[in-house]
Design a protein around this motif. Structure first.
Motif, short mmCIF file in Angstrom:
data_model
loop_
_atom_site.label_atom_id
_atom_site.label_comp_id
_atom_site.label_asym_id
_atom_site.label_seq_id
_atom_site.Cartn_x
_atom_site.Cartn_y
_atom_site.Cartn_z
N ALA A 137 0.68 -1.13 -0.04
CA ALA A 137 0.02 0.03 0.04
C ALA A 137 0.89 1.26 -0.02
O ALA A 137 0.46 2.29 -0.85
N ASN A 138 2.05 1.42 1.05
CA ASN A 138 2.70 2.52 1.03
C ASN A 138 3.45 2.71 -0.32
O ASN A 138 3.88 3.96 -0.62
N ARG A 139 4.06 1.59 -0.65
CA ARG A 139 4.90 1.47 -1.73
C ARG A 139 3.86 2.28 -3.16
O ARG A 139 4.57 3.02 -4.00
N PHE A 140 2.54 1.72 -3.29
CA PHE A 140 1.97 2.20 -4.24
C PHE A 140 1.66 3.84 -4.01
O PHE A 140 1.61 4.32 -5.16
N PHE A 193 1.77 -0.24 -8.99
CA PHE A 193 1.22 -1.31 -8.15
C PHE A 193 2.27 -2.50 -8.60
O PHE A 193 2.26 -2.96 -9.79
N THR A 194 2.85 -3.06 -7.53
CA THR A 194 3.61 -4.64 -7.52
C THR A 194 2.96 -5.26 -6.47
O THR A 194 2.96 -4.75 -5.35
N PRO A 195 2.81 -6.46 -6.39
CA PRO A 195 2.25 -7.17 -5.36
C PRO A 195 3.28 -7.92 -4.50
O PRO A 195 4.45 -7.83 -4.71
N GLY A 196 2.83 -7.92 -3.43
CA GLY A 196 3.67 -8.67 -2.26
C GLY A 196 5.17 -7.91 -2.01
O GLY A 196 5.01 -6.62 -1.93
#
Length: 362
Positions: free
Chosen positions: A25-28, A34-37
């Motif tokens: 969430a914070n990375r996005f 968006f990148t998962p995990g």
């Protein structure tokens, strides 16, 4: 849309040279990509930002990233190696990390790697500053949320034509998912809740094979993601007819929701907004059947700060988006919940939900 600059601007006050973002969430929020995990990491310093990912994402990241240097993680140039290099090169002595998202194992790996550098680097818990920033939505974030909300409401218009005796809760939930994706959502905010009759007393009930019956309530709680931001809404409808008791419960919930919305404004505590709605339900004799808070923050995540809850003594900030969702749940009998999402302003609030909420008998 990214928020690297917003994050960089708070680092000095937090006495941090940089912050490492490892959670989805914070990375996005920081990057707009968006990148998962654990497939990416972002490093934001007071003057610049770096985004690390592997070859599966570098081309896509290159198309979307702005205001950050893209770095590829690969054999011989792993994440820890590159972090050690940057920490030394940029003179980072106090590095914030996401204590709310980083596992103990990952923290220990990071701590070990940075202790091997030429100069000491202190790791400082720093989830709170970024989460605080996320509470206040800017115009682009608000636009994404309104778009997501519009998609969900369009799906609602369609699904109301399909709710009838004999259709199962699972069938309605499956159609809701399809409709939201069909109308442009990138994903669902959460698995839809569709419960009917006595199942309605389960606030987070799971759709079952139960067939909807005439004379029952059907509660639909659903939302979708567009542009990385969530929508959330709940509507409760009656099928065929509604008894006097059903109407009383419904009107009580609606009055409570309107009271909470009327109380919501910047500077008012989440506790006071919750109390405004809770008092209406208690006066009607259903106080024991309102079992959750009035609302929660909505944004990149479906549940985030701030909350309109009895436990929140903090003032709600201007620009926050929260749900407004009181409910009454009578075990084994029925349940009603009505939910909008509202944006907190200094003067009051802006309702992002446009769908009607007067009792609808299908």
């Amino acid at each position: 849309m990214n928020h690297f600059a917003n994050i960089a601007a708070v680092l000095e006050a937090e006495e941090l040279d940089a912050v490492l973002l490892t959670g989805e969430a914070n990375r996005f929020y920081a990057s707009g990509f968006f990148t998962p995990g654990g497939d990416a990491t972002a490093l934001v310093s007071r003057r610049e930002a770096f985004f690390f990912t592997d070859a599966r994402y570098t081309e896509a990241a290159g198309r979307h990233l702005e205001n950050a240097e893209l770095r590829e993680v690969k054999p011989g140039r792993g994440l820890m190696d590159q972090l050690k290099e940057l920490v030394s090169l940029k003179g980072i002595r106090r590095l914030g990390f996401e204590d709310a998202a980083l596992s103990v194992q990952s923290f220990r790996r990071l701590e070990k790697a940075l202790s091997e550098g030429k100069a000491p680097c202190e790791l400082v818990p720093a989830s709170a500053p970024v989460l605080k920033l996320r509470q206040t939505k800017d115009k682009e974030e608000l636009w994404a949320m309104e778009t997501a909300q519009g998609i969900a409401e369009r799906a609602l218009e369609d699904i109301l034509q399909e709710i009838r005796p004999g259709v199962t809760e699972k069938e309605i939930a499956a159609r809701l998912q399809y409709l939201m994706l069909h109308y442009g959502a990138s994903d669902l905010s959460f698995d839809p809740i569709v419960v009917s009759g006595p199942n309605g007393s389960l606030p987070h009930g799971v759709p079952s094979e139960k067939e909807i019956q005439a004379g029952e309530f059907v509660t639909l709680d659903f939302g979708c993601i567009w542009g990385g931001y969530c929508s959330d809404m709940t509507r409760t409808v009656a099928v065929g007819s509604a008894t006097e008791e059903m109407r009383k419960v419904y009107e009580t919930v609606l009055a409570a929701q309107l009271a909470g919305i009327a109380a919501a404004r910047a500077g008012v505590t989440g506790k006071d907004v919750d109390a405004a709605a809770r008092d209406v339900i208690a006066r009607a004799g259903y106080g024991d059947y309102f079992t959750h808070s009035f609302g929660h923050g909505v944004g990149v995540e479906i549940h985030e700060a701030p909350n309109a809850a009895a436990s929140n003594d903090a003032p709600l900030p201007a620009g926050a988006v929260i749900s407004a969702e009181p409910g009454i749940y009578i075990p084994g009998k029925l349940g009603v919940r009505i939910e909008d999402v509202i944006r907190i302003t200094p003067e009051g609030c802006q309702n992002l939900t446009r769908a009607p909420k007067e009792l609808l008998v299908l």
